[in-house]
Design an enzyme around this catalytic site. Sequence first.
Site, PDB file in Angstrom:
ATOM      1  N   ARG A 108      39.698  38.307  49.521  1.00 50.06           N
ATOM      2  CA  ARG A 108      41.039  37.749  49.739  1.00 50.06           C
ATOM      3  C   ARG A 108      41.070  37.146  51.126  1.00 50.06           C
ATOM      4  O   ARG A 108      40.741  37.813  52.110  1.00 50.06           O
ATOM      5  CB  ARG A 108      42.129  38.813  49.633  1.00 50.06           C
ATOM      6  CG  ARG A 108      43.456  38.320  50.230  1.00 50.06           C
ATOM      7  CD  ARG A 108      44.636  39.222  50.009  1.00 50.06           C
ATOM      8  NE  ARG A 108      45.051  39.196  48.609  1.00 50.06           N
ATOM      9  CZ  ARG A 108      46.241  39.634  48.185  1.00 50.06           C
ATOM     10  NH1 ARG A 108      47.110  40.113  49.057  1.00 50.06           N
ATOM     11  NH2 ARG A 108      46.537  39.605  46.915  1.00 50.06           N
ATOM     12  N   HIS A 135      45.318  32.125  43.002  1.00 47.65           N
ATOM     13  CA  HIS A 135      45.408  33.586  42.845  1.00 47.65           C
ATOM     14  C   HIS A 135      45.093  33.933  41.385  1.00 47.65           C
ATOM     15  O   HIS A 135      45.967  34.383  40.635  1.00 47.65           O
ATOM     16  CB  HIS A 135      46.818  34.045  43.235  1.00 47.65           C
ATOM     17  CG  HIS A 135      46.950  35.516  43.487  1.00 47.65           C
ATOM     18  ND1 HIS A 135      45.877  36.388  43.498  1.00 47.65           N
ATOM     19  CD2 HIS A 135      48.047  36.287  43.742  1.00 47.65           C
ATOM     20  CE1 HIS A 135      46.293  37.612  43.736  1.00 47.65           C
ATOM     21  NE2 HIS A 135      47.604  37.580  43.884  1.00 47.65           N
ATOM     22  N   GLN A 138      45.950  37.388  39.524  1.00 49.56           N
ATOM     23  CA  GLN A 138      47.385  37.556  39.265  1.00 49.56           C
ATOM     24  C   GLN A 138      47.759  36.971  37.896  1.00 49.56           C
ATOM     25  O   GLN A 138      48.575  37.518  37.154  1.00 49.56           O
ATOM     26  CB  GLN A 138      48.177  36.847  40.376  1.00 49.56           C
ATOM     27  CG  GLN A 138      49.684  36.882  40.204  1.00 49.56           C
ATOM     28  CD  GLN A 138      50.283  38.252  40.451  1.00 49.56           C
ATOM     29  OE1 GLN A 138      49.998  38.861  41.452  1.00 49.56           O
ATOM     30  NE2 GLN A 138      51.113  38.730  39.538  1.00 49.56           N
ATOM     31  N   ASP A 231      58.295  33.222  43.785  1.00 50.18           N
ATOM     32  CA  ASP A 231      57.415  33.871  44.766  1.00 50.18           C
ATOM     33  C   ASP A 231      58.095  33.694  46.124  1.00 50.18           C
ATOM     34  O   ASP A 231      59.054  32.915  46.271  1.00 50.18           O
ATOM     35  CB  ASP A 231      56.028  33.194  44.717  1.00 50.18           C
ATOM     36  CG  ASP A 231      54.978  33.869  45.610  1.00 50.18           C
ATOM     37  OD1 ASP A 231      55.232  34.976  46.120  1.00 50.18           O
ATOM     38  OD2 ASP A 231      53.896  33.271  45.803  1.00 50.18           O
ATOM     39  N   CYS A 272      55.272  37.778  41.361  1.00 50.29           N
ATOM     40  CA  CYS A 272      53.976  38.421  41.644  1.00 50.29           C
ATOM     41  C   CYS A 272      54.125  39.618  42.578  1.00 50.29           C
ATOM     42  O   CYS A 272      53.282  40.506  42.596  1.00 50.29           O
ATOM     43  CB  CYS A 272      53.029  37.398  42.248  1.00 50.29           C
ATOM     44  SG  CYS A 272      53.693  36.578  43.712  1.00 50.29           S
ATOM     45  N   ARG A 317      48.232  44.257  36.828  1.00 50.94           N
ATOM     46  CA  ARG A 317      47.204  43.796  37.774  1.00 50.94           C
ATOM     47  C   ARG A 317      45.961  44.681  37.650  1.00 50.94           C
ATOM     48  O   ARG A 317      44.834  44.207  37.681  1.00 50.94           O
ATOM     49  CB  ARG A 317      47.711  43.854  39.230  1.00 50.94           C
ATOM     50  CG  ARG A 317      48.878  42.952  39.586  1.00 50.94           C
ATOM     51  CD  ARG A 317      48.556  41.491  39.431  1.00 50.94           C
ATOM     52  NE  ARG A 317      47.328  41.115  40.102  1.00 50.94           N
ATOM     53  CZ  ARG A 317      47.150  40.979  41.433  1.00 50.94           C
ATOM     54  NH1 ARG A 317      48.177  41.132  42.242  1.00 50.94           N
ATOM     55  NH2 ARG A 317      45.988  40.643  41.961  1.00 50.94           N
TER      56      ARG A 317
HETATM   57  N1  NVA Z   1      52.195  33.262  47.791  1.00 44.71           N
HETATM   58  C1  NVA Z   1      52.069  34.617  48.247  1.00 44.71           C
HETATM   59  C2  NVA Z   1      51.509  35.483  47.175  1.00 44.71           C
HETATM   60  C3  NVA Z   1      51.367  36.917  47.526  1.00 44.71           C
HETATM   61  C4  NVA Z   1      50.805  37.748  46.406  1.00 44.71           C
HETATM   62  C5  NVA Z   1      51.208  34.665  49.492  1.00 44.71           C
HETATM   63  O1  NVA Z   1      50.149  34.019  49.507  1.00 44.71           O
HETATM   64  O2  NVA Z   1      51.594  35.316  50.459  1.00 44.71           O
HETATM   65  N1   CP Z   2      50.736  40.166  43.971  1.00 44.07           N
HETATM   66  C1   CP Z   2      49.814  40.523  44.900  1.00 44.07           C
HETATM   67  O1   CP Z   2      48.732  39.934  45.028  1.00 44.07           O
HETATM   68  O2   CP Z   2      50.185  41.590  45.652  1.00 44.07           O
HETATM   69  P1   CP Z   2      49.424  42.145  46.950  1.00 44.07           P
HETATM   70  O3   CP Z   2      49.576  41.096  48.020  1.00 44.07           O
HETATM   71  O4   CP Z   2      50.120  43.428  47.278  1.00 44.07           O
HETATM   72  O5   CP Z   2      47.977  42.348  46.607  1.00 44.07           O
END
Ligand code: NVA
Ligand code: CP
Length: 331
Positions: A108, A135, A138, A231, A272, A317
């Site tokens: 990540r 992502h 997800q 989101d 998400c 998830r």
């Molecule tokens: N768009 C958000 C998703 C988090 C799961 C981010 O990248 O922070």
């Molecule tokens: N939805 C998601 O990816 O959550 P986290 O950022 O907690 O992993």
Amino acid sequence: MAGRLYGRNLLTLLDFTSEEITYLIDLAAELKELKQQGVPHRRCEGKNVVLIFEKTSTRTRCSFEVGALDLGMGVTYLDPAASQLGKKESIADTARVLGRMYDGIEYRGFGQERVETLAQYAGVPVWNGLTDEFHPTQMLADMLTIREHFGSLDNVKLTFMGDARNNVANSLMVSCAKLGLDYCACAPEELMPEAALVERCREVASQTGSHIELCSDPEQGVADARVVYTDIWVSMGEPAELWEKRIALLEPYRVTSELLDKAAPDAIFLHCLPSFHDTQTDVGAEIYERFGISEMEVTDELFESERSLVFDQAENRMHTIKAVMCATLEA
Ligand code: NVA
Ligand code: CP
């Protein structure tokens, strides 16, 4: 199909066929059933995986950890500050080191090119646990949740409200195109997805019978939608200075019960997570102090309502990430 995904990376769902994506969702449903019945499924016994997080996480990290343990594997977690990655060692070198020790690597972090470089050099499957652009894990959870709720993914239109060019929205557009759901990106002009990605998704959609629509009017955007998804308005890695501008741009796109009433009669709400639906977080409280708003992308009332399936999504998830590891590691 079993065995066909052995050794594969999961960097974006653009690299997977509709059948392969459906296989992963089916496998997740099967593993979920086993878990619920308390039947052990240590299908990757003796293997080890490493999880690299350059951004924070609750769901993704825990899903990989629990999923790996259920499959009989060992897990190492490298937190955003703990490894040499980036500071003292390149991604290519890190990939070659970890690839000698582990059977799979989750990443990540920031640009998509980082996870691609990792995959290029690792020699073992690499799974994208979120980048600035995509992502994919997800999506599998979201599609499983939608399928469980409606019984099928046929005749489903999904509307994404908000920052429609972020990682989650990009991936939703790809997944809907691949699996034949209609997709609407509902956003102000400057937060629409990149034209090249829209075009690519429309090409895929032309083969699966789905429609990809861009729309800036919230009521028009949710018309006939059976899933309304949102989101956060500023994603991880984006500067905090953006909040003021994003709030001004996206307040009209907040998902409310009244807006959901204008969607299909059986419409559900998905997110998400994490979500800013109240002031119970540091960021939520700070935004309230600075701008006087106590809820952002979704109202607290809708978030807590029966039409919100966000915690089913969160649970899924784990089952879907477990399926990804199982399908790519089990020979
Ligand atoms: N768009 C958000 C998703 C988090 C799961 C981010 O990248 O922070
Ligand atoms: N939805 C998601 O990816 O959550 P986290 O950022 O907690 O992993």
